[in-house]
Write a protein that holds these residues in place. Structure first.
Motif, PDB file in Angstrom:
ATOM      1  N   THR A 270     -44.637 -50.792   8.544  1.00 15.40           N
ATOM      2  CA  THR A 270     -45.613 -50.321   7.559  1.00 15.40           C
ATOM      3  C   THR A 270     -47.025 -50.693   7.990  1.00 15.40           C
ATOM      4  OG1 THR A 270     -43.928 -50.710   5.878  1.00 15.40           O
ATOM      5  CG2 THR A 270     -46.156 -50.258   5.103  1.00 15.40           C
TER       6      THR A 270
ATOM      7  N   LEU B 197     -44.110 -62.583  -1.146  1.00 21.03           N
ATOM      8  CA  LEU B 197     -43.082 -62.501  -2.182  1.00 21.03           C
ATOM      9  C   LEU B 197     -41.697 -62.580  -1.565  1.00 21.03           C
ATOM     10  CD1 LEU B 197     -44.698 -59.749  -4.408  1.00 21.03           C
ATOM     11  CD2 LEU B 197     -44.266 -62.104  -5.081  1.00 21.03           C
ATOM     12  N   ASP B 198     -41.532 -61.873  -0.466  1.00 17.10           N
ATOM     13  CA  ASP B 198     -40.245 -61.948   0.231  1.00 17.10           C
ATOM     14  C   ASP B 198     -39.932 -63.382   0.616  1.00 17.10           C
ATOM     15  OD1 ASP B 198     -40.104 -58.800   2.131  1.00 17.10           O
ATOM     16  OD2 ASP B 198     -39.436 -59.352   0.118  1.00 17.10           O
TER      17      ASP B 198
ATOM     18  N   SER C 129     -53.180 -47.501  -3.309  1.00 16.61           N
ATOM     19  CA  SER C 129     -54.258 -47.895  -2.395  1.00 16.61           C
ATOM     20  C   SER C 129     -54.410 -46.905  -1.258  1.00 16.61           C
ATOM     21  CB  SER C 129     -53.981 -49.277  -1.792  1.00 16.61           C
ATOM     22  OG  SER C 129     -54.638 -50.271  -2.510  1.00 16.61           O
TER      23      SER C 129
ATOM     24  N   LEU D  56     -39.474 -53.851   8.454  1.00 18.98           N
ATOM     25  CA  LEU D  56     -40.041 -52.784   7.644  1.00 18.98           C
ATOM     26  C   LEU D  56     -41.529 -53.027   7.394  1.00 18.98           C
ATOM     27  CD1 LEU D  56     -39.859 -50.285   5.891  1.00 18.98           C
ATOM     28  CD2 LEU D  56     -38.977 -51.700   4.037  1.00 18.98           C
TER      29      LEU D  56
ATOM     30  N   ILE E 284     -57.731 -54.028   3.518  1.00 12.73           N
ATOM     31  CA  ILE E 284     -57.361 -53.807   2.117  1.00 12.73           C
ATOM     32  C   ILE E 284     -55.901 -53.407   1.984  1.00 12.73           C
ATOM     33  CG2 ILE E 284     -57.731 -52.295   0.120  1.00 12.73           C
ATOM     34  CD1 ILE E 284     -60.671 -52.192   0.898  1.00 12.73           C
ATOM     35  N   LEU E 285     -55.499 -52.477   2.843  1.00 11.68           N
ATOM     36  CA  LEU E 285     -54.121 -51.993   2.733  1.00 11.68           C
ATOM     37  C   LEU E 285     -53.120 -53.049   3.178  1.00 11.68           C
ATOM     38  CD1 LEU E 285     -54.696 -48.340   3.935  1.00 11.68           C
ATOM     39  CD2 LEU E 285     -54.206 -49.122   1.615  1.00 11.68           C
TER      40      LEU E 285
ATOM     41  N   ASP F 195     -42.387 -58.397  -9.303  1.00 10.46           N
ATOM     42  CA  ASP F 195     -43.735 -58.467  -8.718  1.00 10.46           C
ATOM     43  C   ASP F 195     -43.813 -57.625  -7.451  1.00 10.46           C
ATOM     44  OD1 ASP F 195     -44.403 -61.985  -9.525  1.00 10.46           O
ATOM     45  OD2 ASP F 195     -44.538 -60.136 -10.701  1.00 10.46           O
ATOM     46  N   LYS F 196     -42.731 -57.648  -6.674  1.00 11.64           N
ATOM     47  CA  LYS F 196     -42.743 -56.886  -5.425  1.00 11.64           C
ATOM     48  C   LYS F 196     -42.836 -55.392  -5.722  1.00 11.64           C
ATOM     49  CE  LYS F 196     -40.123 -56.160  -1.162  1.00 11.64           C
ATOM     50  NZ  LYS F 196     -38.996 -56.576  -0.315  1.00 11.64           N
TER      51      LYS F 196
ATOM     52  N   GLU G 214     -46.313 -54.546  -6.471  1.00  9.73           N
ATOM     53  CA  GLU G 214     -47.151 -54.568  -5.273  1.00  9.73           C
ATOM     54  C   GLU G 214     -46.941 -53.302  -4.452  1.00  9.73           C
ATOM     55  OE1 GLU G 214     -49.145 -57.272  -5.107  1.00  9.73           O
ATOM     56  OE2 GLU G 214     -50.234 -56.383  -3.428  1.00  9.73           O
ATOM     57  N   ILE G 215     -45.710 -52.816  -4.425  1.00 11.83           N
ATOM     58  CA  ILE G 215     -45.421 -51.584  -3.684  1.00 11.83           C
ATOM     59  C   ILE G 215     -46.173 -50.421  -4.321  1.00 11.83           C
ATOM     60  CG2 ILE G 215     -43.622 -49.948  -3.027  1.00 11.83           C
ATOM     61  CD1 ILE G 215     -41.657 -52.352  -3.033  1.00 11.83           C
TER      62      ILE G 215
ATOM     63  N   ASN H  18     -49.025 -59.523   0.755  1.00 12.57           N
ATOM     64  CA  ASN H  18     -48.505 -60.006  -0.526  1.00 12.57           C
ATOM     65  C   ASN H  18     -47.006 -59.792  -0.621  1.00 12.57           C
ATOM     66  OD1 ASN H  18     -51.031 -60.753  -1.266  1.00 12.57           O
ATOM     67  ND2 ASN H  18     -51.400 -59.021  -2.641  1.00 12.57           N
ATOM     68  N   ILE H  19     -46.582 -58.619  -0.173  1.00 10.14           N
ATOM     69  CA  ILE H  19     -45.138 -58.339  -0.216  1.00 10.14           C
ATOM     70  C   ILE H  19     -44.393 -59.328   0.665  1.00 10.14           C
ATOM     71  CG2 ILE H  19     -43.348 -56.667   0.401  1.00 10.14           C
ATOM     72  CD1 ILE H  19     -45.331 -54.470  -0.454  1.00 10.14           C
TER      73      ILE H  19
ATOM     74  N   HIS I 139     -51.746 -55.731   0.816  1.00  7.88           N
ATOM     75  CA  HIS I 139     -50.550 -55.460   0.032  1.00  7.88           C
ATOM     76  C   HIS I 139     -49.288 -55.830   0.789  1.00  7.88           C
ATOM     77  CE1 HIS I 139     -52.730 -53.565  -3.200  1.00  7.88           C
ATOM     78  NE2 HIS I 139     -53.369 -52.795  -2.334  1.00  7.88           N
ATOM     79  N   THR I 140     -49.266 -55.460   2.052  1.00 12.76           N
ATOM     80  CA  THR I 140     -48.063 -55.819   2.819  1.00 12.76           C
ATOM     81  C   THR I 140     -47.988 -57.327   2.983  1.00 12.76           C
ATOM     82  OG1 THR I 140     -49.331 -55.332   4.811  1.00 12.76           O
ATOM     83  CG2 THR I 140     -47.727 -53.684   4.109  1.00 12.76           C
TER      84      THR I 140
ATOM     85  N   LYS J  19     -48.875 -50.628  -5.930  1.00 13.37           N
ATOM     86  CA  LYS J  19     -50.288 -50.811  -5.611  1.00 13.37           C
ATOM     87  C   LYS J  19     -50.591 -50.319  -4.208  1.00 13.37           C
ATOM     88  CE  LYS J  19     -51.289 -54.823  -8.511  1.00 13.37           C
ATOM     89  NZ  LYS J  19     -51.185 -56.272  -8.472  1.00 13.37           N
ATOM     90  N   LEU J  20     -49.658 -50.567  -3.295  1.00 17.54           N
ATOM     91  CA  LEU J  20     -49.859 -50.111  -1.916  1.00 17.54           C
ATOM     92  C   LEU J  20     -49.982 -48.594  -1.888  1.00 17.54           C
ATOM     93  CD1 LEU J  20     -49.918 -50.522   1.147  1.00 17.54           C
ATOM     94  CD2 LEU J  20     -47.432 -50.479   1.134  1.00 17.54           C
TER      95      LEU J  20
ATOM     96  N   LEU K 177     -39.308 -49.535   1.061  1.00 15.44           N
ATOM     97  CA  LEU K 177     -39.662 -50.804   0.418  1.00 15.44           C
ATOM     98  C   LEU K 177     -38.984 -50.899  -0.940  1.00 15.44           C
ATOM     99  CD1 LEU K 177     -43.442 -51.010   1.366  1.00 15.44           C
ATOM    100  CD2 LEU K 177     -41.699 -52.684   1.976  1.00 15.44           C
TER     101      LEU K 177
ATOM    102  N   TYR L  51     -42.141 -44.948   3.840  1.00 18.51           N
ATOM    103  CA  TYR L  51     -42.167 -46.412   3.843  1.00 18.51           C
ATOM    104  C   TYR L  51     -42.055 -46.951   2.427  1.00 18.51           C
ATOM    105  CZ  TYR L  51     -43.552 -45.981   8.682  1.00 18.51           C
ATOM    106  OH  TYR L  51     -43.570 -45.664  10.013  1.00 18.51           O
TER     107      TYR L  51
END
Lengths: 613, 198, 115
Positions: free
Chosen positions: C79, C37-38, A502, C75, C26-27, A491-492, A495-496, C33-34, C30-31, A498-499, A573, A569
């Motif tokens: 970001t 997840l982490d 985006s 990180l 928006i951007l 999933d991660k 998501e990366i 969400n990451i 994502h971070t 998607k980033l 990631l 980045y």
């Protein structure tokens, strides 16, 4: 017995525990598979299907029976087994009913529900006739399963833990054949049976049902509070029972209860249970309302708004008085039974090691205070009732005296109720509550699992822990990390991605879009310069209103978007994901290395990996 | 739970029989007038059925069970010469769809292997089984409500062991008729909107 | 050009200022969400060991996970900062682009020839 798929105590206990997890049918199936994998290191040798009472909406539901059926089948080997896990009591409310009801049997409904569900499950799975039906139960459900078995021959085997025993009075009522046998042997009628010595009846029942005894297998923990209250008349054990000894400092709750006369013990249990349930959330108002019927919030409203409050809340007030009228006398009776024996009762708990002397003194004194308050409340209610009854409320001149006495009564009630709350708050201490917690915990399946005396295995919250040397690993968590951890990393990665896209969209594309917008405006200006006359007036040197724009030319200048690069980045990631994957594998290897004597372990990881791909 | 029984006024004398002399039993009886010879009007505390209650019968308090108005269990000890007891299990949620399972289980707890005799009445159907070969003669019936959900599993036990076989045989017809008459006396109370199903 | 035609030049902002802060949200979703997840991942990992006295290999793994957690956090923070900077720069550049030079030619009938 050992041909069953679930052939160890741990397996049976853990699966019985699943009933309490509130799982969907697919989750249930997954959990059964996981438990089997953890315990045996292999996969279940067949297909599993689940059928639960949440699917049936009929007579089973009406009886209140709750349970889950697990069918394991393998066409090739001819394996077909159906396990039926019946749910025991759960909340304290059930407990209270159980404690009270148990002294006279649960009634016919539950056994009916059990049998009906088993038949429904068999037809749902379309099982072959040779299918073994095995019942699992905890707590009260044992009584359900065993009674159903004696009456309807429902199971091949029953495995239970900390189960409520069978009740020969209940069986006498429901099993006509048993009734006839009793009549033949003891020549008693339906009333006299209660005069027969309980010991005699117990022996007779055990003898009469001895064939069925071969099918019933139980484990019980010596300190199980349910066991503690089952020493009274009516109950009898049937089948083989493995009683696990306690190895802590608390000696036999059962022993304590056996010292206390039946009636008093019952009341104490009920009070304790109600008390702990009501104080669970620390909401004392609810506690008082629940026990006495007195609604403090309502009375406060009355206090604030006096006359209008009285009129606008008539119905609620009448209801409250009715509730209090019902609840207070009963509660008072319960409390009196306890307080009249309180020294003796609580001494037992001191001797058994559950509480110390000063805790006992506290309990005795606060309970006595509560009793006093309840006596006062009862008196207030009865005085108030007689004032009301003695004058007609239609008579104007009496009206205000009624009103006055009503309000007076309510305020007096309030003060008594508040005093009860104060006592409850004094008793609502962590140390006393933890005694209750311990007692409740002694009934749990997990406690029994941990008492089995398994060398290197123990359990917590449905997870299995393994020990080697001084290391303890939560094996269930390890398998979860291995399987679900990978999913999270996947999933991660998504998501990366998607980033990345985006950024492409929100920054780079966006800039282009803005440029386009500006160019459109530019075009507009150049096409319709006259529309932009106002621009002239901005210039301080042009004052005349007669100017007319002839043309406008835009000397376009656009910068390129500065290179906004997030690539670095993104790369880092993604590297973090790769590192994590490697880490998980290292962890697996480390665990396998630690437990290298156990061959099962690496097989477990493999199988769990297979399942997730 | 509303009590629907009208209490006897002090003026009316109650019959001097076991059923009325026992305080606990009296509470279930609606009137001192016989509904059939030797029987009085009994109403369930669920308010959902009535039956004819024997004059020599006493409700066994320790065996009584009621759960809201969903189910009720009544055990009656009989003190007449030959009666042993009656057991009534009422379930408000029984429907005709459940009949197969109900009869299957009933047979099991009776210890009976044969067929039920189906007796149609206007308001109910009686599935009757006579078991007449033991020291206790057992007459059992599942009584199904025709107009609404609800069903009764009832058992009437009559003693036979103190008598010689011939007397037992002689009384067979009479006992059976007695049992059927009692079973027919059951009536379901079907008012809608007055009793709420809990 | 006729006698009465004049030109001026001026810079004008052709479009109003827009707020691009939504892009940051928006951007950074994502971070975020990451990050979630982490957290889920690390939580899962940290449940595995209950006691690890004298097991060097496990201790190493525990140390490693703490490091990983930290470096992942850093990180993501970097970001996020980069994202904020990118959005700011975008905003600047967009606003800049909105400003253009206009060469306006107009007729001024009352202008005196003598100038």
């Amino acid at each position: 017995m050992s041909e069953d798929v679930f052939d160890t105590r741990e397996l049976r206990l853990r699966i019985t525990q699943l009933e309490y997890e509130g799982l969907s049918q697919s989750e249930y199936k997954q959990e059964v598979q996981r438990i089997y994998l953890e315990e045996k290191g292999e996969q279940i040798p067949g297909d599993i299907k689940i059928y639960s009472t949440s699917e049936s909406n009929d007579i089973v539901e009406s009886t209140g029976y709750v349970g889950t059926a697990i069918h394991i089948k393998d066409e090739n080997s001819g394996l077909s087994e159906m396990y039926v896990v019946s749910e025991g009591s759960q909340t304290a409310a059930d407990w209270e009913y159980n404690i009270k009801g148990i002294f006279g049997g649960q009634g016919a409904s539950q056994a009916i529900g059990t049998e009906e569900f088993v038949e429904k499950a068999k037809s749902h799975f379309d099982v072959p006739d040779s299918t073994k039906v095995i019942g699992y139960s905890h707590s009260l459900a044992h009584n359900n399963n065993a009674t159903a078995h004696l009456l309807y021959d429902t199971f091949n085997d029953i495995y239970s833990v900390n189960g409520a025993p069978l009740d020969y009075y209940q069986l006498y009522k429901e099993d006509e054949k048993f009734k006839k046998a009793v009549e033949k042997e003891l020549s008693v009628n339906q009333q006299q049976i209660f005069d027969v010595s309980p010991k005699k009846l117990e022996k007779f029942a055990q003898e009469y049902y001895k064939d069925k005894a071969d099918d019933i297998h139980q484990i019980r923990y010596e300190n199980d509070p349910l066991y503690a209250v089952s020493g009274t008349r009516g109950f009898f054990d049937l089948g083989d029972i493995d009683t696990l000894q306690s190895n802590d400092n608390y000696s036999g709750l059962r022993y304590i209860m056996d010292q206390i006369p039946d009636e008093d013990a019952k009341e104490l249990q009920a009070l304790v249970v109600e008390f702990s349930e009501l104080t669970k959330n620390g909401d004392m108002n609810n506690g008082v309302k629940g026990l006495t019927g007195i609604n403090l919030e309502l009375i406060d409203k009355l206090k604030e708004h006096k006359v209008t409050g009285y009129f606008t809340n008539q119905n609620e007030l009448a209801q409250m008085v009715k509730d209090a009228d019902e609840k207070v006398p009963r509660l008072l009776e319960q409390v009196k039974k306890v307080t009249s024996n309180s020294d003796f009762i609580f001494n037992q708990f001191v001797e058994a090691g559950y509480i110390n002397s000063s805790q006992k003194d506290l309990l005795v004194s606060e309970l006595t205070n509560i009793e006093k308050d309840l006596v006062d409340i009862e008196r207030i209610l009865s005085d108030w009732n007689s004032i009301r009854n003695s004058s007609s409320s239609y008579n104007q001149s009496d009206f205000s005296s009624i009103l006055g006495s009503d309000i007076g009564a309510f305020l007096a009630l309030r003060s008594k109720a508040t005093s009860i709350i104060e006592s409850l708050e004094i008793l609502n201490r962590d140390d006393l509550l933890s005694v209750l917690e311990k007692i409740k915990g002694d009934h749990d399946i997990t406690t029994v699992l941990n008492m089995l005396g398994l060398d290197n295995k123990s359990y917590v919250n449905g997870d299995m822990l393994l020990k080697t040397g001084k290391v303890i690993i939560n094996m269930s968590a390890a398998l979860r990390m291995y399987e679900k951890g990978q999913n999270i990393l996947d999933d991660k990665k998504d998501e990366i991605k998607k980033l990345d896209s985006s950024v492409e969209r929100e920054i780079r594309d966006s800039y282009q879009e803005e440029k386009r917008k500006i160019k459109r405006v530019i075009h507009n200006i150049e096409e319709n310069p006259k529309a932009y006359s106002y621009l002239l007036y901005k210039d301080p040197f042009i004052l005349n209103l007669n100017q007319e724009i002839i043309s406008i030319e835009v000397l376009e200048e656009f910068e390129t978007l500065k290179q906004e690069n997030i690539d670095n980045y993104i790369k880092q990631l993604n590297e973090s994901v790769a590192k994590a994957r490697k880490y998980v594998n290292n962890y697996r290897n480390a665990i396998e290395e630690l437990f290298k004597e156990e061959e099962k372990i690496s097989n477990m990881f493999n199988l769990v990996e297979e399942e997730s791909t | 739970m509303e009590k629907k029984q009208p209490k006897e006024t002090k003026q009316e004398a109650l019959p001097d029989v076991e059923a009325f002399n026992d305080e606990y039993t009296r509470d279930f009886l609606l009137s001192g007038e016989e509904v059939m010879e030797g029987f009085y009007r009994f109403q369930s505390k669920t308010g959902k059925y009535e039956m004819a209650f024997p004059a020599d019968g006493i409700i066994v308090e320790q065996a009584y069970r009621i759960k809201d108005s969903k189910s009720e269990e009544v055990s009656i000890g009989l003190h007449d010469e030959r009666g042993f007891g009656m057991d009534i299990f009422f379930f408000s949620y029984y429907t005709p769809e459940d009949r197969e399972g109900i009869l299957r289980r009933f047979k099991s707890r009776l210890g009976y292997d044969g067929e039920f005799e189906e007796i149609e009445k206007l308001d109910k159907t009686i599935y009757f089984v006579p078991m007449e070969d033991d020291e206790l003669k057992t007459y059992g019936a599942y009584i199904e409500n025709k107009q609404n959900s609800g069903g009764l599993e009832v058992v009437y036990n009559i003693k036979c062991d103190n008598e010689d076989e011939q007397i037992c045989e002689d009384y067979k017809e009479e006992d059976k008729a007695k049992a059927l008459k009692w079973m027919d006396s059951f009536t379901f109370i079907n008012d809608k909107g007055v009793e709420s199903d809990e | 050009m006729s006698r009465t035609e004049k030109t001026i030049q001026r810079r004008e902002k052709l479009l109003s200022t827009t707020d691009l802060s939504n892009k940051k949200v928006i951007l950074q979703k994502h971070t975020n969400n990451i990050n979630d997840l982490d957290e889920d991942f690390f939580k899962m990992v940290q449940e595995v060991v209950v006691e690890e006295q004298e097991a060097e290999i496990i201790q190493k793994l525990e140390d490693k996970i703490v490091k990983m957690k930290k470096s992942n956090q850093l990180l993501l923070e970097d970001t996020d900062r980069k994202i904020a900077k990118m959005v700011r720069n975008l905003h600047e550049q967009v606003e800049d682009a909105k400003e253009q030079t206009l060469k306006i030619t107009y007729e001024d009938p009352l202008s005196l020839e003598t100038f």
